[in-house]
Scaffold this motif. Sequence first.
Motif, PDB file in Angstrom:
ATOM      1  N   PHE A  88      74.939  20.812 -34.313  1.00 19.83           N
ATOM      2  CA  PHE A  88      75.388  20.789 -35.464  1.00 19.83           C
ATOM      3  C   PHE A  88      76.973  20.876 -35.192  1.00 19.83           C
ATOM      4  O   PHE A  88      77.444  21.767 -34.424  1.00 19.83           O
ATOM      5  CB  PHE A  88      75.226  21.962 -36.398  1.00 19.83           C
ATOM      6  CG  PHE A  88      73.600  21.993 -36.417  1.00 19.83           C
ATOM      7  CD1 PHE A  88      72.989  21.131 -37.270  1.00 19.83           C
ATOM      8  CD2 PHE A  88      72.751  22.983 -36.060  1.00 19.83           C
ATOM      9  CE1 PHE A  88      71.708  20.790 -37.468  1.00 19.83           C
ATOM     10  CE2 PHE A  88      71.439  23.083 -36.225  1.00 19.83           C
ATOM     11  CZ  PHE A  88      70.754  22.103 -37.016  1.00 19.83           C
ATOM     12  N   SER A  89      77.819  20.154 -35.762  1.00 14.52           N
ATOM     13  CA  SER A  89      79.402  20.146 -35.784  1.00 14.52           C
ATOM     14  C   SER A  89      79.805  19.458 -37.215  1.00 14.52           C
ATOM     15  O   SER A  89      79.117  19.030 -37.758  1.00 14.52           O
ATOM     16  CB  SER A  89      79.605  19.380 -34.516  1.00 14.52           C
ATOM     17  OG  SER A  89      79.575  17.892 -34.705  1.00 14.52           O
ATOM     18  N   ARG A  95      89.479  16.096 -37.509  1.00 17.62           N
ATOM     19  CA  ARG A  95      89.080  16.717 -36.479  1.00 17.62           C
ATOM     20  C   ARG A  95      87.557  17.073 -36.221  1.00 17.62           C
ATOM     21  O   ARG A  95      87.199  17.623 -37.184  1.00 17.62           O
ATOM     22  CB  ARG A  95      90.062  17.983 -36.397  1.00 17.62           C
ATOM     23  CG  ARG A  95      91.521  17.598 -36.023  1.00 17.62           C
ATOM     24  CD  ARG A  95      92.451  18.860 -35.809  1.00 17.62           C
ATOM     25  NE  ARG A  95      92.056  19.409 -34.480  1.00 17.62           N
ATOM     26  CZ  ARG A  95      92.354  20.734 -34.232  1.00 17.62           C
ATOM     27  NH1 ARG A  95      92.947  21.541 -34.785  1.00 17.62           N
ATOM     28  NH2 ARG A  95      91.701  21.205 -33.145  1.00 17.62           N
ATOM     29  N   GLN A  96      87.096  17.520 -35.161  1.00 21.27           N
ATOM     30  CA  GLN A  96      85.756  17.911 -34.674  1.00 21.27           C
ATOM     31  C   GLN A  96      85.958  19.361 -34.572  1.00 21.27           C
ATOM     32  O   GLN A  96      86.682  19.865 -33.829  1.00 21.27           O
ATOM     33  CB  GLN A  96      85.134  17.356 -33.719  1.00 21.27           C
ATOM     34  CG  GLN A  96      83.672  17.734 -33.457  1.00 21.27           C
ATOM     35  CD  GLN A  96      82.840  16.906 -32.553  1.00 21.27           C
ATOM     36  OE1 GLN A  96      82.975  16.013 -32.183  1.00 21.27           O
ATOM     37  NE2 GLN A  96      82.030  17.772 -31.782  1.00 21.27           N
ATOM     38  N   HIS A  97      85.126  20.065 -35.331  1.00 21.42           N
ATOM     39  CA  HIS A  97      85.004  21.613 -35.309  1.00 21.42           C
ATOM     40  C   HIS A  97      83.562  21.898 -34.587  1.00 21.42           C
ATOM     41  O   HIS A  97      82.493  21.491 -35.315  1.00 21.42           O
ATOM     42  CB  HIS A  97      85.213  22.354 -36.398  1.00 21.42           C
ATOM     43  CG  HIS A  97      86.615  22.054 -36.786  1.00 21.42           C
ATOM     44  ND1 HIS A  97      87.792  22.678 -36.394  1.00 21.42           N
ATOM     45  CD2 HIS A  97      87.193  21.100 -37.936  1.00 21.42           C
ATOM     46  CE1 HIS A  97      88.903  22.498 -36.886  1.00 21.42           C
ATOM     47  NE2 HIS A  97      88.488  21.387 -37.841  1.00 21.42           N
ATOM     48  N   ASP A  98      83.429  22.595 -33.576  1.00 20.68           N
ATOM     49  CA  ASP A  98      82.182  22.981 -33.173  1.00 20.68           C
ATOM     50  C   ASP A  98      81.954  24.439 -33.764  1.00 20.68           C
ATOM     51  O   ASP A  98      82.910  25.001 -34.061  1.00 20.68           O
ATOM     52  CB  ASP A  98      82.002  22.987 -31.681  1.00 20.68           C
ATOM     53  CG  ASP A  98      81.991  21.486 -30.894  1.00 20.68           C
ATOM     54  OD1 ASP A  98      81.491  20.542 -31.687  1.00 20.68           O
ATOM     55  OD2 ASP A  98      82.539  21.467 -30.041  1.00 20.68           O
ATOM     56  N   TYR A  99      80.741  24.844 -33.831  1.00 28.31           N
ATOM     57  CA  TYR A  99      80.415  26.231 -34.161  1.00 28.31           C
ATOM     58  C   TYR A  99      80.919  27.300 -33.565  1.00 28.31           C
ATOM     59  O   TYR A  99      81.330  27.058 -32.316  1.00 28.31           O
ATOM     60  CB  TYR A  99      79.072  26.475 -34.622  1.00 28.31           C
ATOM     61  CG  TYR A  99      78.197  26.764 -33.336  1.00 28.31           C
ATOM     62  CD1 TYR A  99      78.031  27.824 -32.609  1.00 28.31           C
ATOM     63  CD2 TYR A  99      77.651  25.371 -32.752  1.00 28.31           C
ATOM     64  CE1 TYR A  99      77.306  27.770 -31.726  1.00 28.31           C
ATOM     65  CE2 TYR A  99      76.773  25.551 -31.424  1.00 28.31           C
ATOM     66  CZ  TYR A  99      76.735  26.647 -30.857  1.00 28.31           C
ATOM     67  OH  TYR A  99      75.964  26.842 -29.894  1.00 28.31           O
ATOM     68  N   PHE A 176      79.406  17.136 -41.972  1.00 26.54           N
ATOM     69  CA  PHE A 176      78.389  17.793 -41.256  1.00 26.54           C
ATOM     70  C   PHE A 176      77.447  16.938 -40.639  1.00 26.54           C
ATOM     71  O   PHE A 176      76.746  16.243 -40.883  1.00 26.54           O
ATOM     72  CB  PHE A 176      77.516  18.886 -42.087  1.00 26.54           C
ATOM     73  CG  PHE A 176      76.978  19.869 -41.148  1.00 26.54           C
ATOM     74  CD1 PHE A 176      77.534  21.015 -40.845  1.00 26.54           C
ATOM     75  CD2 PHE A 176      75.415  19.716 -41.172  1.00 26.54           C
ATOM     76  CE1 PHE A 176      76.763  21.940 -40.040  1.00 26.54           C
ATOM     77  CE2 PHE A 176      74.819  20.513 -40.308  1.00 26.54           C
ATOM     78  CZ  PHE A 176      75.613  21.648 -39.799  1.00 26.54           C
ATOM     79  N   ASP A 177      77.313  17.119 -39.038  1.00 26.00           N
ATOM     80  CA  ASP A 177      76.727  16.348 -38.317  1.00 26.00           C
ATOM     81  C   ASP A 177      75.623  17.217 -37.948  1.00 26.00           C
ATOM     82  O   ASP A 177      75.504  18.136 -37.175  1.00 26.00           O
ATOM     83  CB  ASP A 177      77.380  16.110 -36.830  1.00 26.00           C
ATOM     84  CG  ASP A 177      76.386  15.078 -36.191  1.00 26.00           C
ATOM     85  OD1 ASP A 177      75.802  15.364 -35.337  1.00 26.00           O
ATOM     86  OD2 ASP A 177      76.727  13.584 -36.236  1.00 26.00           O
ATOM     87  N   ALA A 178      74.308  16.787 -38.374  1.00 30.55           N
ATOM     88  CA  ALA A 178      73.081  17.664 -38.144  1.00 30.55           C
ATOM     89  C   ALA A 178      72.145  16.527 -37.016  1.00 30.55           C
ATOM     90  O   ALA A 178      71.472  15.452 -37.564  1.00 30.55           O
ATOM     91  CB  ALA A 178      72.328  17.857 -39.412  1.00 30.55           C
ATOM     92  N   LEU A 179      72.193  16.999 -35.831  1.00 31.17           N
ATOM     93  CA  LEU A 179      71.516  15.988 -34.829  1.00 31.17           C
ATOM     94  C   LEU A 179      71.762  14.557 -34.955  1.00 31.17           C
ATOM     95  O   LEU A 179      71.016  13.728 -34.942  1.00 31.17           O
ATOM     96  CB  LEU A 179      70.057  16.184 -34.993  1.00 31.17           C
ATOM     97  CG  LEU A 179      69.412  17.927 -34.691  1.00 31.17           C
ATOM     98  CD1 LEU A 179      68.124  18.103 -35.404  1.00 31.17           C
ATOM     99  CD2 LEU A 179      69.489  18.158 -33.295  1.00 31.17           C
TER     100      LEU A 179
END
Length: 191
Positions: A88-89, A95-99, A176-179
């Motif tokens: 998930f990111s 901009r990409q944000h990782d948890y 939100f990218d979920a898998l």
Amino acid sequence: MRTIRNLLTSSLLLLLLAGCAIGGYRPVAGDYQVEDGFAILRSDSLWIAVRPQAYRGSYRDVSSNFFSMYVVVRNLSDNRLRLPEESFSIVAGGRQHDYVPLDFILGSYQQNLLLDQWQDPFNADPLLAETRDKNLDAYYELMASYFSFGELQAGASKDGYLFYNRATSRAEEIIFDALGHPVKFTKSKEK
């Protein structure tokens, strides 16, 4: 009796206002179902529901320091599935944000506790011990509320919070990218 009614009315109004503050982002229709503020993705083996949601635990500072997403994942298959840490990111403002890892959040919480509750070893204040116990409970509650990755048993589900960079909340739109499946949320215009 009238005082109780006024107190209940005030409480309901505050709850309504708090609900509006929590629901800043709404899912945009896409290749997923939208229900109760959740974007719901479904495949042959997984059911994933996600929505931006303020952390509802005792450690309230986490909501002012991070942007939180509440995630529920169910394994619909008859086999164990592995949820990798990069599952998930968020993309916000290009901009990409990782948890943010749980270790970082707990470390900053622990550091704040140590600074806030430094005690004089010659002063045995029972209220300080009670406060320390409450803060320790909030610490463990945060650990238990965080979404855990790894193995997911057949037919089982996992849920919890993932925390992201606070700057995410300034974007009008987040993805939100979920898998590998993008889910779009936009800021609601109604207040």
